[in-house]
Design a protein around this motif. Structure first.
Motif, mmCIF file in Angstrom:
data_model
loop_
_atom_site.group_PDB
_atom_site.id
_atom_site.type_symbol
_atom_site.label_atom_id
_atom_site.label_comp_id
_atom_site.label_asym_id
_atom_site.label_seq_id
_atom_site.Cartn_x
_atom_site.Cartn_y
_atom_site.Cartn_z
ATOM 1 N N LEU A 32 0.986 -1.366 0.029
ATOM 2 C CA LEU A 32 -0.313 0.222 -0.302
ATOM 3 C C LEU A 32 1.151 1.255 -0.616
ATOM 4 N N SER A 33 0.848 1.958 -1.505
ATOM 5 C CA SER A 33 1.175 3.678 -0.965
ATOM 6 C C SER A 33 0.550 4.091 -1.638
ATOM 7 N N VAL A 34 0.697 5.212 -1.006
ATOM 8 C CA VAL A 34 0.109 6.961 -0.691
ATOM 9 C C VAL A 34 1.359 7.818 -1.391
ATOM 10 N N TRP A 35 0.666 8.958 -2.364
ATOM 11 C CA TRP A 35 1.652 9.758 -2.071
ATOM 12 C C TRP A 35 0.766 11.319 -2.402
ATOM 13 N N ARG A 36 1.335 11.986 -2.137
ATOM 14 C CA ARG A 36 0.924 13.888 -1.576
ATOM 15 C C ARG A 36 1.893 14.269 -2.270
ATOM 16 N N GLU A 37 1.644 15.347 -3.281
ATOM 17 C CA GLU A 37 2.149 16.687 -3.281
ATOM 18 C C GLU A 37 3.590 16.235 -2.951
ATOM 19 N N GLY A 38 4.060 15.508 -4.193
ATOM 20 C CA GLY A 38 5.193 15.104 -4.318
ATOM 21 C C GLY A 38 6.334 13.290 -4.087
ATOM 22 N N HIS A 39 5.725 13.296 -2.615
ATOM 23 C CA HIS A 39 5.519 12.762 -2.263
ATOM 24 C C HIS A 39 5.678 11.583 -1.170
ATOM 25 N N GLU A 40 5.714 10.492 -0.526
ATOM 26 C CA GLU A 40 5.631 9.190 -0.302
ATOM 27 C C GLU A 40 4.880 9.219 1.076
ATOM 28 N N VAL A 41 3.615 9.833 1.675
ATOM 29 C CA VAL A 41 3.631 9.703 3.053
ATOM 30 C C VAL A 41 2.743 8.561 3.505
ATOM 31 N N VAL A 42 2.968 6.986 2.646
ATOM 32 C CA VAL A 42 2.322 6.350 2.983
ATOM 33 C C VAL A 42 2.787 5.098 2.768
ATOM 34 N N THR A 257 4.343 1.183 -4.539
ATOM 35 C CA THR A 257 5.412 2.403 -4.723
ATOM 36 C C THR A 257 5.126 3.176 -6.459
ATOM 37 N N ALA A 258 5.350 2.189 -7.122
ATOM 38 C CA ALA A 258 5.929 2.851 -8.257
ATOM 39 C C ALA A 258 4.511 3.270 -9.016
ATOM 40 N N MET A 259 3.382 2.327 -8.992
ATOM 41 C CA MET A 259 1.685 2.285 -9.713
ATOM 42 C C MET A 259 1.261 4.209 -8.429
ATOM 43 N N ALA A 260 1.277 4.007 -7.271
ATOM 44 C CA ALA A 260 1.360 5.101 -6.614
ATOM 45 C C ALA A 260 2.067 6.549 -6.798
ATOM 46 N N ALA A 261 2.848 6.345 -7.259
ATOM 47 C CA ALA A 261 4.197 7.712 -7.982
ATOM 48 C C ALA A 261 3.252 8.104 -9.571
ATOM 49 N N PHE A 262 2.232 7.029 -10.230
ATOM 50 C CA PHE A 262 2.688 7.241 -11.223
ATOM 51 C C PHE A 262 1.693 8.080 -11.196
ATOM 52 N N PHE A 263 0.235 7.892 -10.612
ATOM 53 C CA PHE A 263 -1.142 8.122 -10.334
ATOM 54 C C PHE A 263 -0.549 9.541 -9.707
ATOM 55 N N SER A 264 0.150 9.458 -8.965
ATOM 56 C CA SER A 264 0.088 10.682 -8.310
ATOM 57 C C SER A 264 0.965 12.297 -9.119
ATOM 58 N N HIS A 265 1.373 11.763 -10.651
ATOM 59 C CA HIS A 265 1.715 12.731 -11.729
ATOM 60 C C HIS A 265 1.150 12.588 -12.664
ATOM 61 N N LEU A 266 0.020 11.943 -12.612
ATOM 62 C CA LEU A 266 -0.882 11.747 -13.224
ATOM 63 C C LEU A 266 -1.089 12.895 -14.124
ATOM 64 N N LEU A 328 -9.319 13.385 -7.827
ATOM 65 C CA LEU A 328 -9.735 14.621 -7.728
ATOM 66 C C LEU A 328 -9.835 15.480 -6.626
ATOM 67 N N ARG A 329 -10.658 14.763 -5.662
ATOM 68 C CA ARG A 329 -11.182 15.781 -4.662
ATOM 69 C C ARG A 329 -9.746 15.820 -3.645
ATOM 70 N N HIS A 330 -10.007 15.303 -3.598
ATOM 71 C CA HIS A 330 -8.168 15.439 -2.307
ATOM 72 C C HIS A 330 -6.836 15.581 -3.175
ATOM 73 N N HIS A 331 -6.563 15.491 -4.463
ATOM 74 C CA HIS A 331 -5.429 15.263 -4.799
ATOM 75 C C HIS A 331 -3.838 14.359 -3.885
ATOM 76 N N HIS A 332 -4.272 13.657 -3.667
ATOM 77 C CA HIS A 332 -3.304 12.744 -3.136
ATOM 78 C C HIS A 332 -3.776 11.147 -4.798
ATOM 79 N N ALA A 333 -2.350 10.145 -3.965
ATOM 80 C CA ALA A 333 -1.931 8.803 -5.360
ATOM 81 C C ALA A 333 -2.291 8.293 -4.456
ATOM 82 N N CYS A 334 -2.867 6.321 -4.246
ATOM 83 C CA CYS A 334 -2.897 5.155 -3.972
ATOM 84 C C CYS A 334 -2.849 4.273 -4.318
ATOM 85 N N ALA A 335 -1.885 3.538 -4.350
ATOM 86 C CA ALA A 335 -2.020 2.252 -4.620
ATOM 87 C C ALA A 335 -2.342 0.544 -3.477
ATOM 88 N N TYR A 336 -2.836 0.159 -4.341
ATOM 89 C CA TYR A 336 -3.513 -1.105 -3.352
ATOM 90 C C TYR A 336 -3.114 -2.251 -3.793
#
Length: 364
Positions: A32-42, A257-266, A328-336
Protein backbone atom coordinates in the motif's frame (compact mmCIF):
# COMPACT_ATOMS: atom_id res chain seq x y z
CA UNK A 1 1.41 -10.42 11.52
CA UNK A 2 2.01 -6.71 12.02
CA UNK A 3 1.89 -4.31 9.10
CA UNK A 4 5.37 -2.93 8.41
CA UNK A 5 6.39 0.42 6.96
CA UNK A 6 5.47 4.02 7.63
CA UNK A 7 2.45 6.29 7.61
CA UNK A 8 2.94 10.02 8.08
CA UNK A 9 0.93 12.01 10.59
CA UNK A 10 -2.68 12.25 9.54
CA UNK A 11 -2.63 8.85 7.82
CA UNK A 12 -2.93 6.67 10.91
CA UNK A 13 -6.39 5.52 9.80
CA UNK A 14 -4.87 4.01 6.66
CA UNK A 15 -2.45 1.87 8.65
CA UNK A 16 -5.25 0.85 11.01
CA UNK A 17 -7.46 -0.18 8.08
CA UNK A 18 -4.73 -2.35 6.58
CA UNK A 19 -3.94 -3.91 9.94
CA UNK A 20 -7.61 -4.85 10.36
CA UNK A 21 -7.56 -6.57 6.98
CA UNK A 22 -4.53 -8.60 8.03
CA UNK A 23 -5.93 -9.39 11.46
CA UNK A 24 -9.26 -10.71 10.13
CA UNK A 25 -7.58 -12.78 7.42
CA UNK A 26 -8.90 -10.75 4.50
CA UNK A 27 -5.36 -9.93 3.41
CA UNK A 28 -2.37 -12.29 3.29
CA UNK A 29 -0.01 -10.25 1.11
CA UNK A 30 -0.22 -6.68 -0.16
CA UNK A 31 1.56 -3.40 -0.63
CA UNK A 32 0.00 0.00 0.00
CA UNK A 33 1.38 3.37 -1.03
CA UNK A 34 -0.01 6.91 -0.83
CA UNK A 35 1.60 9.96 -2.42
CA UNK A 36 0.79 13.60 -1.87
CA UNK A 37 2.51 16.73 -3.22
CA UNK A 38 5.30 14.70 -4.77
CA UNK A 39 6.14 12.69 -1.66
CA UNK A 40 5.27 9.20 -0.46
CA UNK A 41 3.38 9.68 2.80
CA UNK A 42 2.37 6.04 3.29
CA UNK A 43 4.35 2.92 2.45
CA UNK A 44 3.02 -0.21 4.12
CA UNK A 45 3.77 -3.88 3.61
CA UNK A 46 1.36 -6.57 4.76
CA UNK A 47 1.73 -10.32 5.01
CA UNK A 48 3.72 -12.60 2.78
CA UNK A 49 4.93 -12.58 -0.81
CA UNK A 50 4.72 -16.35 -1.28
CA UNK A 51 2.19 -19.09 -0.71
CA UNK A 52 4.62 -20.88 1.62
CA UNK A 53 4.71 -17.77 3.83
CA UNK A 54 8.48 -17.65 4.02
CA UNK A 55 9.06 -14.30 2.27
CA UNK A 56 7.59 -11.23 3.99
CA UNK A 57 6.09 -8.64 1.65
CA UNK A 58 8.63 -5.87 1.03
CA UNK A 59 8.36 -2.43 -0.49
CA UNK A 60 10.02 -3.75 -3.66
CA UNK A 61 7.77 -6.81 -4.03
CA UNK A 62 6.41 -7.09 -7.55
CA UNK A 63 2.90 -8.39 -8.15
CA UNK A 64 0.58 -8.78 -11.13
CA UNK A 65 -2.36 -6.35 -10.80
CA UNK A 66 -4.30 -7.77 -13.76
CA UNK A 67 -6.17 -5.02 -15.68
CA UNK A 68 -4.25 -2.16 -14.10
CA UNK A 69 -1.74 -3.29 -16.75
CA UNK A 70 -3.97 -1.87 -19.49
CA UNK A 71 -3.20 1.74 -18.55
CA UNK A 72 0.39 1.18 -19.65
CA UNK A 73 -0.64 -0.54 -22.87
CA UNK A 74 -2.53 2.66 -23.64
CA UNK A 75 0.51 4.81 -22.98
CA UNK A 76 2.68 2.60 -25.20
CA UNK A 77 0.16 3.02 -28.02
CA UNK A 78 0.11 6.79 -27.54
CA UNK A 79 3.89 6.91 -27.76
CA UNK A 80 3.56 5.53 -31.30
CA UNK A 81 0.88 8.14 -32.03
CA UNK A 82 3.18 10.88 -30.75
CA UNK A 83 5.91 9.62 -33.06
CA UNK A 84 3.55 9.72 -36.04
CA UNK A 85 3.56 5.96 -36.65
CA UNK A 86 -0.13 5.60 -35.70
CA UNK A 87 -3.19 7.83 -35.53
CA UNK A 88 -6.08 7.58 -33.10
CA UNK A 89 -8.85 7.87 -35.68
CA UNK A 90 -7.36 6.19 -38.72
CA UNK A 91 -8.61 2.68 -39.58
CA UNK A 92 -6.37 0.00 -38.12
CA UNK A 93 -6.64 -1.82 -41.45
CA UNK A 94 -4.50 0.91 -43.02
CA UNK A 95 -1.57 -0.61 -41.07
CA UNK A 96 -2.74 -4.14 -40.28
CA UNK A 97 -4.37 -5.23 -43.53
CA UNK A 98 -5.28 -8.71 -42.27
CA UNK A 99 -7.36 -7.08 -39.54
CA UNK A 100 -9.67 -5.16 -41.87
CA UNK A 101 -12.22 -7.89 -42.51
CA UNK A 102 -15.69 -9.01 -41.37
CA UNK A 103 -16.91 -5.63 -40.18
CA UNK A 104 -13.61 -4.34 -38.76
CA UNK A 105 -12.65 -2.29 -41.81
CA UNK A 106 -13.29 1.03 -40.03
CA UNK A 107 -12.16 0.07 -36.52
CA UNK A 108 -9.75 2.66 -35.12
CA UNK A 109 -7.14 2.76 -32.39
CA UNK A 110 -9.48 5.01 -30.41
CA UNK A 111 -12.13 2.27 -30.54
CA UNK A 112 -9.60 -0.17 -29.11
CA UNK A 113 -8.30 2.12 -26.38
CA UNK A 114 -11.84 2.92 -25.20
CA UNK A 115 -12.97 -0.73 -25.27
CA UNK A 116 -15.40 -0.19 -28.15
CA UNK A 117 -13.73 -2.29 -30.85
CA UNK A 118 -16.24 -5.10 -30.36
CA UNK A 119 -13.61 -7.67 -29.39
CA UNK A 120 -13.89 -7.98 -25.60
CA UNK A 121 -12.78 -11.64 -25.74
CA UNK A 122 -11.03 -14.12 -27.96
CA UNK A 123 -13.26 -16.33 -30.08
CA UNK A 124 -14.22 -19.94 -29.44
CA UNK A 125 -11.75 -20.80 -32.18
CA UNK A 126 -8.91 -19.76 -29.86
CA UNK A 127 -9.92 -22.27 -27.17
CA UNK A 128 -7.22 -24.70 -28.29
CA UNK A 129 -4.48 -22.08 -28.36
CA UNK A 130 -1.90 -21.83 -25.62
CA UNK A 131 -2.14 -18.79 -23.38
CA UNK A 132 1.30 -17.67 -24.57
CA UNK A 133 0.71 -18.22 -28.29
CA UNK A 134 1.00 -14.53 -29.14
CA UNK A 135 0.88 -14.88 -32.91
CA UNK A 136 -2.02 -17.33 -32.78
CA UNK A 137 -4.06 -15.04 -30.55
CA UNK A 138 -3.33 -12.00 -32.74
CA UNK A 139 -4.42 -14.01 -35.77
CA UNK A 140 -7.65 -14.97 -33.98
CA UNK A 141 -8.47 -11.28 -33.44
CA UNK A 142 -7.53 -10.33 -37.01
CA UNK A 143 -9.76 -12.98 -38.55
CA UNK A 144 -12.74 -12.63 -36.20
CA UNK A 145 -15.95 -10.73 -36.72
CA UNK A 146 -16.60 -8.23 -33.90
CA UNK A 147 -19.31 -9.06 -31.38
CA UNK A 148 -20.85 -5.66 -32.08
CA UNK A 149 -20.19 -2.91 -34.57
CA UNK A 150 -17.07 -0.98 -33.55
CA UNK A 151 -18.08 2.14 -31.67
CA UNK A 152 -21.63 0.93 -31.05
CA UNK A 153 -21.27 -0.53 -27.55
CA UNK A 154 -18.89 -0.82 -24.63
CA UNK A 155 -17.21 -3.78 -22.95
CA UNK A 156 -13.76 -3.88 -21.44
CA UNK A 157 -11.48 -5.87 -23.73
CA UNK A 158 -10.57 -8.12 -20.85
CA UNK A 159 -7.82 -10.34 -22.29
CA UNK A 160 -7.63 -8.96 -25.84
CA UNK A 161 -6.55 -5.36 -25.18
CA UNK A 162 -2.80 -5.96 -25.20
CA UNK A 163 -2.84 -8.29 -28.20
CA UNK A 164 -4.83 -5.76 -30.21
CA UNK A 165 -2.40 -2.96 -29.42
CA UNK A 166 0.58 -5.25 -29.97
CA UNK A 167 -0.77 -6.21 -33.40
CA UNK A 168 -1.29 -2.57 -34.31
CA UNK A 169 2.21 -1.61 -33.14
CA UNK A 170 3.81 -4.46 -35.05
CA UNK A 171 1.99 -3.57 -38.27
CA UNK A 172 2.04 0.22 -38.05
CA UNK A 173 5.17 1.06 -36.09
CA UNK A 174 7.42 -1.93 -36.72
CA UNK A 175 7.83 -2.62 -33.01
CA UNK A 176 6.15 -4.53 -30.20
CA UNK A 177 4.22 -3.62 -27.09
CA UNK A 178 6.93 -5.09 -24.89
CA UNK A 179 9.68 -3.13 -26.60
CA UNK A 180 7.83 0.20 -26.49
CA UNK A 181 6.97 -0.23 -22.83
CA UNK A 182 10.31 -1.53 -21.60
CA UNK A 183 12.54 0.63 -23.82
CA UNK A 184 10.56 3.89 -23.84
CA UNK A 185 7.69 4.10 -21.37
CA UNK A 186 9.28 2.45 -18.35
CA UNK A 187 12.49 4.52 -18.32
CA UNK A 188 10.71 7.77 -19.24
CA UNK A 189 8.32 7.37 -16.31
CA UNK A 190 10.93 5.86 -13.95
CA UNK A 191 8.71 2.85 -13.30
CA UNK A 192 9.61 -0.25 -11.33
CA UNK A 193 7.25 -2.18 -13.59
CA UNK A 194 7.78 -4.82 -16.23
CA UNK A 195 6.13 -6.57 -19.14
CA UNK A 196 8.44 -9.60 -19.02
CA UNK A 197 10.16 -9.65 -15.64
CA UNK A 198 13.97 -9.80 -16.09
CA UNK A 199 15.91 -12.66 -14.51
CA UNK A 200 17.40 -10.47 -11.80
CA UNK A 201 13.96 -9.39 -10.56
CA UNK A 202 12.18 -12.75 -10.51
CA UNK A 203 12.90 -13.27 -6.81
CA UNK A 204 10.85 -10.15 -6.05
CA UNK A 205 7.62 -11.47 -7.63
CA UNK A 206 4.74 -12.39 -5.33
CA UNK A 207 2.75 -15.60 -5.76
CA UNK A 208 -0.94 -15.13 -6.53
CA UNK A 209 -3.45 -17.20 -4.57
CA UNK A 210 -7.23 -17.49 -4.38
CA UNK A 211 -9.16 -16.22 -1.38
CA UNK A 212 -11.73 -18.87 -2.34
CA UNK A 213 -11.07 -21.81 -4.70
CA UNK A 214 -14.31 -20.95 -6.51
CA UNK A 215 -13.27 -17.33 -7.07
CA UNK A 216 -12.58 -17.64 -10.85
CA UNK A 217 -16.08 -19.00 -11.47
CA UNK A 218 -17.78 -16.36 -9.32
CA UNK A 219 -16.52 -13.40 -11.34
CA UNK A 220 -18.98 -11.29 -13.30
CA UNK A 221 -16.28 -11.13 -15.97
CA UNK A 222 -15.74 -14.90 -16.09
CA UNK A 223 -17.28 -15.39 -19.58
CA UNK A 224 -14.76 -12.92 -21.03
CA UNK A 225 -11.77 -14.60 -19.37
CA UNK A 226 -12.23 -18.24 -20.30
CA UNK A 227 -10.42 -18.29 -23.65
CA UNK A 228 -7.60 -19.11 -23.86
CA UNK A 229 -7.50 -21.19 -20.70
CA UNK A 230 -5.11 -20.30 -17.92
CA UNK A 231 -5.31 -16.56 -17.28
CA UNK A 232 -6.85 -17.17 -13.85
CA UNK A 233 -5.00 -20.41 -13.11
CA UNK A 234 -2.57 -19.63 -10.30
CA UNK A 235 -0.35 -22.52 -11.31
CA UNK A 236 0.05 -20.94 -14.73
CA UNK A 237 0.32 -17.28 -13.78
CA UNK A 238 2.83 -18.04 -11.02
CA UNK A 239 5.13 -19.72 -13.53
CA UNK A 240 8.40 -18.24 -14.71
CA UNK A 241 7.27 -18.51 -18.35
CA UNK A 242 4.21 -16.34 -17.66
CA UNK A 243 6.10 -13.80 -15.60
CA UNK A 244 8.65 -13.35 -18.36
CA UNK A 245 6.07 -13.10 -21.13
CA UNK A 246 4.11 -10.10 -22.41
CA UNK A 247 0.35 -10.49 -22.07
CA UNK A 248 -0.49 -6.82 -22.13
CA UNK A 249 -4.06 -6.90 -20.85
CA UNK A 250 -3.13 -8.35 -17.48
CA UNK A 251 0.47 -9.27 -16.72
CA UNK A 252 2.40 -6.14 -15.88
CA UNK A 253 4.37 -6.82 -12.68
CA UNK A 254 4.94 -3.82 -10.46
CA UNK A 255 5.03 -2.40 -6.93
CA UNK A 256 2.54 -0.34 -4.97
CA UNK A 257 5.04 2.50 -4.64
CA UNK A 258 5.62 2.60 -8.40
CA UNK A 259 1.90 2.72 -9.17
CA UNK A 260 1.07 5.36 -6.57
CA UNK A 261 3.99 7.49 -7.75
CA UNK A 262 2.79 7.18 -11.36
CA UNK A 263 -0.76 8.22 -10.48
CA UNK A 264 0.51 11.08 -8.30
CA UNK A 265 2.05 12.70 -11.40
CA UNK A 266 -0.55 11.57 -13.91
CA UNK A 267 -2.34 14.92 -14.25
CA UNK A 268 0.69 17.20 -13.70
CA UNK A 269 1.10 19.94 -16.29
CA UNK A 270 4.87 19.50 -16.04
CA UNK A 271 4.86 15.81 -15.12
CA UNK A 272 6.58 12.87 -16.82
CA UNK A 273 3.45 11.56 -18.57
CA UNK A 274 2.83 14.92 -20.23
CA UNK A 275 6.51 15.18 -21.17
CA UNK A 276 6.38 11.71 -22.72
CA UNK A 277 3.17 12.19 -24.71
CA UNK A 278 3.04 15.92 -25.32
CA UNK A 279 0.21 18.26 -24.28
CA UNK A 280 -2.37 17.14 -26.85
CA UNK A 281 -2.11 13.41 -26.23
CA UNK A 282 -1.82 13.92 -22.48
CA UNK A 283 -5.13 15.77 -22.60
CA UNK A 284 -6.64 13.00 -24.75
CA UNK A 285 -5.42 10.38 -22.27
CA UNK A 286 -7.24 12.00 -19.35
CA UNK A 287 -10.37 13.27 -21.10
CA UNK A 288 -13.61 11.33 -20.72
CA UNK A 289 -14.26 9.62 -24.06
CA UNK A 290 -17.36 7.50 -23.54
CA UNK A 291 -19.95 6.81 -20.84
CA UNK A 292 -22.09 3.71 -21.26
CA UNK A 293 -23.01 0.40 -19.70
CA UNK A 294 -19.90 -1.79 -19.71
CA UNK A 295 -20.92 -5.44 -20.06
CA UNK A 296 -17.72 -6.77 -18.53
CA UNK A 297 -17.75 -4.42 -15.55
CA UNK A 298 -21.50 -4.92 -15.18
CA UNK A 299 -22.17 -1.24 -14.57
CA UNK A 300 -22.25 2.13 -16.27
CA UNK A 301 -18.79 3.56 -16.53
CA UNK A 302 -16.84 6.42 -18.06
CA UNK A 303 -13.64 5.54 -19.90
CA UNK A 304 -10.84 7.85 -20.92
CA UNK A 305 -8.17 6.41 -23.22
CA UNK A 306 -7.23 3.74 -20.71
CA UNK A 307 -8.57 4.87 -17.33
CA UNK A 308 -11.87 4.90 -15.49
CA UNK A 309 -12.94 8.41 -14.54
CA UNK A 310 -15.69 9.95 -12.43
CA UNK A 311 -16.10 13.16 -10.43
CA UNK A 312 -13.89 11.89 -7.65
CA UNK A 313 -11.01 10.04 -9.29
CA UNK A 314 -9.04 8.78 -12.25
CA UNK A 315 -8.38 5.10 -11.63
CA UNK A 316 -7.69 1.63 -12.91
CA UNK A 317 -8.13 -1.66 -11.14
CA UNK A 318 -7.97 -5.32 -11.90
CA UNK A 319 -9.76 -8.49 -10.99
CA UNK A 320 -8.40 -9.86 -7.76
CA UNK A 321 -8.57 -6.59 -5.85
CA UNK A 322 -5.61 -4.46 -6.95
CA UNK A 323 -6.35 -0.83 -7.77
CA UNK A 324 -4.61 2.53 -8.11
CA UNK A 325 -6.11 5.99 -8.39
CA UNK A 326 -5.63 9.74 -8.34
CA UNK A 327 -8.13 11.53 -6.12
CA UNK A 328 -9.50 14.57 -7.93
CA UNK A 329 -11.03 15.76 -4.67
CA UNK A 330 -8.17 15.25 -2.23
CA UNK A 331 -5.15 15.45 -4.56
CA UNK A 332 -3.44 12.31 -3.40
CA UNK A 333 -2.64 9.07 -5.19
CA UNK A 334 -3.01 5.60 -3.77
CA UNK A 335 -2.12 2.10 -4.90
CA UNK A 336 -3.23 -1.06 -3.17
CA UNK A 337 -1.74 -4.13 -4.81
CA UNK A 338 -2.57 -7.59 -3.52
CA UNK A 339 -1.67 -11.19 -4.29
CA UNK A 340 -4.80 -12.59 -2.58
CA UNK A 341 -7.37 -12.79 -5.36
CA UNK A 342 -10.74 -11.60 -4.10
CA UNK A 343 -13.08 -8.64 -4.61
CA UNK A 344 -12.34 -4.93 -4.19
CA UNK A 345 -13.76 -4.60 -0.68
CA UNK A 346 -10.26 -4.39 0.83
CA UNK A 347 -9.23 -1.52 -1.43
CA UNK A 348 -12.58 0.12 -0.70
CA UNK A 349 -11.76 0.10 3.03
CA UNK A 350 -8.40 1.72 2.35
CA UNK A 351 -10.08 4.30 0.13
CA UNK A 352 -12.66 5.07 2.80
CA UNK A 353 -9.85 5.72 5.30
CA UNK A 354 -8.56 8.32 2.82
CA UNK A 355 -12.00 9.84 2.22
CA UNK A 356 -12.25 8.33 -1.28
CA UNK A 357 -14.93 6.21 -2.92
CA UNK A 358 -14.18 3.22 -5.17
CA UNK A 359 -17.79 2.34 -5.91
CA UNK A 360 -17.26 2.12 -9.68
CA UNK A 361 -14.23 -0.18 -9.32
CA UNK A 362 -16.28 -3.32 -9.89
CA UNK A 363 -14.56 -5.81 -12.12
CA UNK A 364 -15.84 -8.93 -10.43
Amino acid sequence: MSVEGFAAGGYEAVREALQRLVDDGSETGAGLSVWREGHEVVRLNAGWADTGRSRPWRSDTLVQPFSLSKAFVTIAALVAVREGALALDEPIANYWSEYGVRGKERTTLRHVLTHRAGQPRFTAGAADLDLLDDSGLRKDLAQAAPEYAPGAALGEHALTYGHLVDGILRAGAGTTLGDVFNDVVRPALSLDAWFGVPDQALDRVADLEYADPNWPRQLHAAPWLEIPAGALDTGRVNSRAWRQSVFGAVNLHTTATAMAAFFSHLTDEDGPVRHLLGPQLHTELLTSQVTDYDEVFGTEITWTLGFVRDKGKIAKGGIGGSVAWWSLRHHHACAYLTRRLDDHSRAAEIAAALGDDLTVMRED
